[in-house]
Design a protein around this motif. Structure first.
Motif, PDB file in Angstrom:
ATOM      1  N   ALA A  80       1.101  -1.062   0.016  1.00 11.15           N
ATOM      2  CA  ALA A  80      -0.018  -0.104   0.030  1.00 11.15           C
ATOM      3  C   ALA A  80       0.751   1.179   0.054  1.00 11.15           C
ATOM      4  CB  ALA A  80      -1.025   0.067   1.210  1.00 11.15           C
ATOM      5  N   HIS A  81       2.063   1.262   0.183  1.00 12.28           N
ATOM      6  CA  HIS A  81       3.031   2.435   0.468  1.00 12.28           C
ATOM      7  C   HIS A  81       3.992   1.910  -0.586  1.00 12.28           C
ATOM      8  CE1 HIS A  81       1.317   3.291   4.157  1.00 12.28           C
ATOM      9  NE2 HIS A  81       1.731   2.174   4.569  1.00 12.28           N
ATOM     10  N   ALA A  82       3.779   1.594  -1.852  1.00  8.47           N
ATOM     11  CA  ALA A  82       4.622   1.451  -2.873  1.00  8.47           C
ATOM     12  C   ALA A  82       5.876   0.625  -2.563  1.00  8.47           C
ATOM     13  CB  ALA A  82       5.031   2.925  -3.631  1.00  8.47           C
ATOM     14  N   GLY A  83       5.970  -0.174  -1.625  1.00 10.74           N
ATOM     15  CA  GLY A  83       6.920  -0.985  -1.341  1.00 10.74           C
ATOM     16  C   GLY A  83       7.863  -0.263  -0.500  1.00 10.74           C
ATOM     17  N   ARG A  84       7.849   0.998  -0.265  1.00 12.22           N
ATOM     18  CA  ARG A  84       9.027   1.747   0.617  1.00 12.22           C
ATOM     19  C   ARG A  84       8.686   1.634   2.239  1.00 12.22           C
ATOM     20  NH1 ARG A  84       9.990   7.283  -0.596  1.00 12.22           N
ATOM     21  NH2 ARG A  84      11.524   6.911   0.748  1.00 12.22           N
ATOM     22  N   CYS A  85       9.566   0.636   2.670  1.00 12.72           N
ATOM     23  CA  CYS A  85       9.315   0.390   4.072  1.00 12.72           C
ATOM     24  C   CYS A  85      10.674   0.159   4.647  1.00 12.72           C
ATOM     25  CB  CYS A  85       8.718  -1.012   4.284  1.00 12.72           C
ATOM     26  SG  CYS A  85       8.280  -1.670   5.613  1.00 12.72           S
ATOM     27  N   GLU A  86      10.961   0.563   5.883  1.00 14.14           N
ATOM     28  CA  GLU A  86      12.186   0.412   6.445  1.00 14.14           C
ATOM     29  C   GLU A  86      11.991  -0.325   7.870  1.00 14.14           C
ATOM     30  OE1 GLU A  86      15.337   1.438   5.855  1.00 14.14           O
ATOM     31  OE2 GLU A  86      15.290   3.469   5.075  1.00 14.14           O
ATOM     32  N   VAL A  87      12.750  -1.304   7.800  1.00 13.42           N
ATOM     33  CA  VAL A  87      12.480  -2.043   9.179  1.00 13.42           C
ATOM     34  C   VAL A  87      13.684  -1.792  10.070  1.00 13.42           C
ATOM     35  CG1 VAL A  87      12.351  -4.576  10.210  1.00 13.42           C
ATOM     36  CG2 VAL A  87      11.447  -4.159   8.005  1.00 13.42           C
ATOM     37  N   VAL A  88      13.258  -1.198  11.241  1.00  7.10           N
ATOM     38  CA  VAL A  88      14.431  -0.590  12.038  1.00  7.10           C
ATOM     39  C   VAL A  88      14.549  -1.329  13.299  1.00  7.10           C
ATOM     40  CG1 VAL A  88      15.079   1.580  13.351  1.00  7.10           C
ATOM     41  CG2 VAL A  88      13.707   1.707  10.865  1.00  7.10           C
ATOM     42  N   LEU A  89      15.661  -1.564  13.611  1.00 14.06           N
ATOM     43  CA  LEU A  89      16.020  -2.470  14.870  1.00 14.06           C
ATOM     44  C   LEU A  89      16.483  -1.312  15.685  1.00 14.06           C
ATOM     45  CD1 LEU A  89      16.501  -5.022  16.576  1.00 14.06           C
ATOM     46  CD2 LEU A  89      18.760  -5.139  15.538  1.00 14.06           C
ATOM     47  N   MET A  90      16.098  -1.171  16.950  1.00 12.64           N
ATOM     48  CA  MET A  90      16.577  -0.265  18.000  1.00 12.64           C
ATOM     49  C   MET A  90      17.756  -1.337  18.799  1.00 12.64           C
ATOM     50  SD  MET A  90      14.471   1.850  17.186  1.00 12.64           S
ATOM     51  CE  MET A  90      15.546   3.232  18.022  1.00 12.64           C
ATOM     52  N   ALA A 102      16.855  11.464  11.035  1.00  9.01           N
ATOM     53  CA  ALA A 102      15.461  11.473  11.251  1.00  9.01           C
ATOM     54  C   ALA A 102      14.692  12.220  10.188  1.00  9.01           C
ATOM     55  CB  ALA A 102      15.416  12.506  12.412  1.00  9.01           C
ATOM     56  N   GLN A 103      15.515  13.198   9.529  1.00  4.26           N
ATOM     57  CA  GLN A 103      15.118  13.651   8.197  1.00  4.26           C
ATOM     58  C   GLN A 103      14.646  12.736   6.987  1.00  4.26           C
ATOM     59  OE1 GLN A 103      17.749  16.577   7.928  1.00  4.26           O
ATOM     60  NE2 GLN A 103      16.521  18.308   8.842  1.00  4.26           N
ATOM     61  N   GLN A 104      15.765  11.839   7.026  1.00  4.95           N
ATOM     62  CA  GLN A 104      15.535  10.730   6.151  1.00  4.95           C
ATOM     63  C   GLN A 104      14.392   9.677   6.238  1.00  4.95           C
ATOM     64  OE1 GLN A 104      19.728   9.321   5.857  1.00  4.95           O
ATOM     65  NE2 GLN A 104      19.175   8.048   4.474  1.00  4.95           N
ATOM     66  N   LEU A 105      14.236   9.387   7.668  1.00  2.00           N
ATOM     67  CA  LEU A 105      13.379   8.461   7.923  1.00  2.00           C
ATOM     68  C   LEU A 105      12.030   9.188   7.870  1.00  2.00           C
ATOM     69  CD1 LEU A 105      14.683   6.798  11.044  1.00  2.00           C
ATOM     70  CD2 LEU A 105      14.534   5.794   8.801  1.00  2.00           C
ATOM     71  N   ALA A 106      11.723  10.508   7.911  1.00  2.00           N
ATOM     72  CA  ALA A 106      10.486  11.206   7.701  1.00  2.00           C
ATOM     73  C   ALA A 106       9.724  11.130   6.559  1.00  2.00           C
ATOM     74  CB  ALA A 106      10.654  12.751   8.192  1.00  2.00           C
ATOM     75  N   ILE A 107      10.563  10.629   5.464  1.00  2.00           N
ATOM     76  CA  ILE A 107      10.296  10.738   4.109  1.00  2.00           C
ATOM     77  C   ILE A 107       9.882   9.445   3.595  1.00  2.00           C
ATOM     78  CG2 ILE A 107      10.946  13.047   3.123  1.00  2.00           C
ATOM     79  CD1 ILE A 107      13.262  11.707   1.811  1.00  2.00           C
ATOM     80  N   THR A 108      10.167   8.341   4.703  1.00  2.00           N
ATOM     81  CA  THR A 108       9.793   6.996   4.377  1.00  2.00           C
ATOM     82  C   THR A 108       8.280   6.557   4.667  1.00  2.00           C
ATOM     83  OG1 THR A 108      12.066   6.608   5.287  1.00  2.00           O
ATOM     84  CG2 THR A 108      10.680   4.644   4.861  1.00  2.00           C
ATOM     85  N   PRO A 109       7.634   6.217   3.735  1.00  3.01           N
ATOM     86  CA  PRO A 109       6.091   6.112   4.051  1.00  3.01           C
ATOM     87  C   PRO A 109       5.661   5.140   5.272  1.00  3.01           C
ATOM     88  CG  PRO A 109       6.633   5.882   1.579  1.00  3.01           C
ATOM     89  CD  PRO A 109       8.010   5.713   2.396  1.00  3.01           C
ATOM     90  N   HIS A 110       6.620   4.061   5.313  1.00  2.00           N
ATOM     91  CA  HIS A 110       6.527   2.964   6.311  1.00  2.00           C
ATOM     92  C   HIS A 110       7.729   2.515   7.219  1.00  2.00           C
ATOM     93  CE1 HIS A 110       4.436  -1.406   6.908  1.00  2.00           C
ATOM     94  NE2 HIS A 110       4.340  -0.520   8.115  1.00  2.00           N
TER      95      HIS A 110
END
Ligand SMILES: C[S@@+](CC[C@H](N)C(=O)[O-])C[C@H]1O[C@@H](n2cnc3c(N)ncnc32)[C@H](O)[C@@H]1O
Length: 231
Positions: A80-90, A102-110
């Protein structure tokens, strides 16, 4: 922006995500945040999600099975988000959370945020992970507080979340400086005075004073930031 958080302590998130700026962003439809209980994804009949480390040693490690199941489930929405997804491990071993990240992650749809606990997670989970992020060189009990810090930090750069875009353009780290000092009413408080220039109404002098203050406090408190600035 859609954010999915996978955790064994989902109840920790409501007080933070249900208040202030994040609450308003969710209400305005700028952010959609879902918190998932990792235990809902385990195949263990006793809802167990951790086990002892191979090779011995203290503590417990989060098992791969529930994490794979959870990530695969929430990633179904990625189409649903054109496949743009970041899986982030804390993780304290990840890249440091910073304004540019943070600015880079803010333009990631998912974003899918994985919160570790105990001794951490089974290393094989890394095949799912696109980024590992640390909030500092210290070790916390779990990834829940780091995930909340990341959500708060990233949300500020999602267009529309902060009313005045200028607020993020002038704040600390935005241009490699710390922010200039701020004052509000009254002009005199217990014989502590607001600098005269700020009361002058002279916008040119005020801008110059603020720039000078930002530079001198950066030099005094964070000289490392000055060294990192592009010439
Ligand atoms: C006790 S820590 C595990 C630390 C791990 N044994 C190590 O030495 O790298 C448990 C979990 O807390 C989270 N965590 C702890 N400190 C963190 C930090 N500085 N930044 C991001 N996550 C952190 C991670 O999700 C981690 O899996």
């Amino acid at each position: 922006m859609q954010i999915d958080i996978i955790t064994i302590f989902p109840e920790m998130f409501a007080p933070v995500l249900g208040a202030s700026l994040i609450k308003r962003a969710v209400q305005a439809g700028l952010l959609r945040i879902r918190v998932h209980d990792l235990r809902d994804y385990t195949s263990d009949p006793h809802r167990k999600v951790d086990d002892r480390p191979y090779g011995g040693g203290p503590g417990m490690v989060l098992m791969p099975q529930p994490i794979f199941a959870a990530v695969e489930d929430v990633r179904r929405d990625c189409s649903a988000h054109a496949g743009r997804c970041e899986v982030v491990l804390m993780t304290p071993q990840g890249e440091s959370l910073s304004t540019p990240l943070a600015q880079q992650l803010a333009i990631t749809p998912h974003l899918v945020l994985l919160c570790g606990h105990y001794e951490g997670i089974d290393e094989r989970v890394k095949v799912l992970v696109t980024r590992s992020v640390s909030i500092g060189d210290y070790v916390l009990t779990g990834g829940e507080l780091p995930a909340m810090v990341l959500v708060d930090c990233v949300a500020r750069y999602v267009p529309g979340v902060i009313g005045h875009a200028q607020a993020t353009e002038e704040e600390s780290f935005a241009e490699g400086w710390l922010e200039y000092p701020q004052y509000t009413r009254p002009a005199s408080f217990r014989e502590l005075e607001v600098p005269e220039v700020l009361l002058s109404g002279d916008h040119g002098r005020i801008a110059q004073w603020r720039k000078w203050q930002a530079m001198s406090r950066t030099l005094a408190q964070r000289p490392d930031l000055m060294r990192q600035r592009q010439p």
